[in-house]
Design an enzyme around this catalytic site. Structure first.
Site, short mmCIF file in Angstrom:
data_model
loop_
_atom_site.label_atom_id
_atom_site.label_comp_id
_atom_site.label_asym_id
_atom_site.label_seq_id
_atom_site.Cartn_x
_atom_site.Cartn_y
_atom_site.Cartn_z
N ILE A 11 60.13 76.32 80.44
CA ILE A 11 59.76 74.86 81.38
C ILE A 11 58.48 75.08 80.17
O ILE A 11 57.77 74.25 80.11
CB ILE A 11 58.65 76.05 82.50
CG1 ILE A 11 58.13 77.32 82.47
CG2 ILE A 11 59.38 75.55 83.55
CD1 ILE A 11 56.77 77.23 83.63
N ALA A 15 53.31 79.53 71.72
CA ALA A 15 52.89 79.93 70.15
C ALA A 15 53.68 81.31 70.50
O ALA A 15 54.02 81.56 68.87
CB ALA A 15 51.62 80.55 69.75
N GLU A 16 53.67 82.14 71.28
CA GLU A 16 54.25 83.60 71.93
C GLU A 16 55.61 83.56 71.74
O GLU A 16 56.45 84.38 71.98
CB GLU A 16 53.07 84.73 71.22
CG GLU A 16 52.53 84.73 70.42
CD GLU A 16 51.83 86.50 70.73
OE1 GLU A 16 52.00 87.59 71.97
OE2 GLU A 16 50.96 86.63 70.50
N ALA A 17 55.72 83.07 72.71
CA ALA A 17 56.37 83.32 74.80
C ALA A 17 56.75 82.53 74.91
O ALA A 17 56.79 81.04 74.16
CB ALA A 17 55.48 84.33 74.94
N ASP A 128 40.99 83.72 77.02
CA ASP A 128 41.67 82.60 76.99
C ASP A 128 41.58 81.88 77.90
O ASP A 128 41.83 80.98 78.32
CB ASP A 128 43.15 82.59 76.41
CG ASP A 128 43.41 81.26 75.60
OD1 ASP A 128 43.13 80.80 75.43
OD2 ASP A 128 45.24 81.25 75.90
N1 LIG Z 1 52.86 83.63 87.16
C1 LIG Z 1 53.74 81.31 86.65
N2 LIG Z 1 53.19 80.80 87.42
C2 LIG Z 1 53.54 79.19 87.39
N3 LIG Z 1 53.74 79.36 86.26
C3 LIG Z 1 53.72 79.52 85.40
C4 LIG Z 1 53.24 81.37 85.17
N4 LIG Z 1 53.15 81.71 84.17
C5 LIG Z 1 52.92 80.79 83.09
N5 LIG Z 1 53.36 79.74 84.13
C6 LIG Z 1 53.27 78.46 83.24
O1 LIG Z 1 54.10 78.38 82.07
C7 LIG Z 1 52.71 78.10 80.73
C8 LIG Z 1 52.77 79.10 80.06
O2 LIG Z 1 51.89 80.56 80.57
P1 LIG Z 1 50.52 81.21 78.91
O3 LIG Z 1 51.25 82.19 80.20
O4 LIG Z 1 50.47 80.66 79.67
O5 LIG Z 1 51.33 81.21 78.04
P2 LIG Z 1 50.82 80.58 77.02
O6 LIG Z 1 50.63 82.28 75.81
O7 LIG Z 1 52.06 80.18 76.04
O8 LIG Z 1 50.14 79.99 76.91
C9 LIG Z 1 51.30 78.34 81.97
O9 LIG Z 1 50.62 77.06 81.59
C10 LIG Z 1 51.82 77.55 83.80
O10 LIG Z 1 51.53 76.02 83.43
MG LIG Z 2 48.07 79.53 78.17
#
Ligand SMILES: Nc1ncnc2c1ncn2[C@@H]1O[C@H](COP(=O)(O)OP(=O)(O)O)[C@@H](O)[C@H]1O
Ligand SMILES: [Mg+2]
Length: 224
Positions: A11, A15-17, A128
């Protein structure tokens, strides 16, 4: 953990994951998987991914103890540098902010301010805070996600920087709504933070301006 046995759908590529939506023991989950970086030496790369996965998982687990809405961590798969956490069904604040009336904006941002103050007074710097890292559910619960840049600190400077970065995000992504939202956010923050230590709270808020002044100074230097 063999990821093939899970139904997974990519989904988000960060940058990292990579973030996958999938199922885990009949639960709707997110797999946050840190991917190898070819430009790093293999051994170092593995170590960095393991460390960051563990740091983020630890932050999610610990910060959740203070009554703030944070996705529950179900499993940490160190081998695949993956965090399995609860999928939060909702909309990113970034996407829906424009559609909210001013009362809702104030209500949400006050709540976010209070939540961030609760994290700060317990030594958690999110690192962040953005409107993409806030999810609003159908019952209007606000979830804070993405603890990838989290740090443990009780320093006033670190707290002010956290707030300052959010201010910058609001100005750049939500210029028109910035004033209403940031004022409500700070109001919420102060209401929670001054319960603990009014003096420190004033210093944290004042220091946001000091950081901005420093920023402007750097920028004008750059222009030379
Ligand atoms: N626990 C979660 N439940 C629903 N959506 C999530 C969740 N964790 C991440 N996402 C979705 O994935 C996107 C990227 O996750 P995030 O942890 O913010 O990664 P990054 O470090 O790449 O920003 C979020 O903006 C959100 O849309
Ligand atoms: Mg994020």
């Amino acid at each position: 953990m063999n990821s093939d046995i899970y139904r997974e759908k990519l989904i988000h590529k960060g940058a990292e994951a990579n973030l996958y939506y999938g199922q885990w023991f009949n639960k709707k989950v997110i797999f946050k998987r840190r991917v190898p970086k070819r430009y790093r030496l293999e051994e170092l790369d593995k170590r960095i991914r393991t460390e960051r996965t563990l740091n983020e998982a630890r932050a999610l687990i610990r910060a959740k103890n203070y009554g703030v809405n944070i996705p529950q961590v179900y499993e940490i798969d160190v081998q695949n540098s993956t965090i399995v956490m609860k999928y939060i069904e909702g909309e990113k604040l970034k996407k829906i902010l424009r559609t909210l009336d001013n009362n809702k904006k104030e209500e949400y941002f006050k709540k976010i301010g209070r939540d961030i103050a609760i994290l700060h007074k317990n030594g958690h710097i999110h690192g962040d805070i953005t409107t993409s890292n806030l999810i609003i559910t159908q019952n209007e619960d606000i979830f804070i996600i993405d603890f990838g840049l989290h740090e443990n600190s009780d320093k006033i400077e670190d707290k002010s920087v956290d707030l300052h970065l959010f201010k910058r995000v609001l100005i750049s992504s939500h210029g028109k709504d910035y004033e209403v939202c940031f004022n409500a956010f700070i109001q919420g923050y102060i209401s929670e933070c001054e319960k603990e230590n009014k003096n420190e709270c004033n210093l944290i808020i004042k220091n946001i301006n000091a950081i901005e002044t420093r920023g402007r100074y750097v920028k004008s230097e750059d222009r030379l």
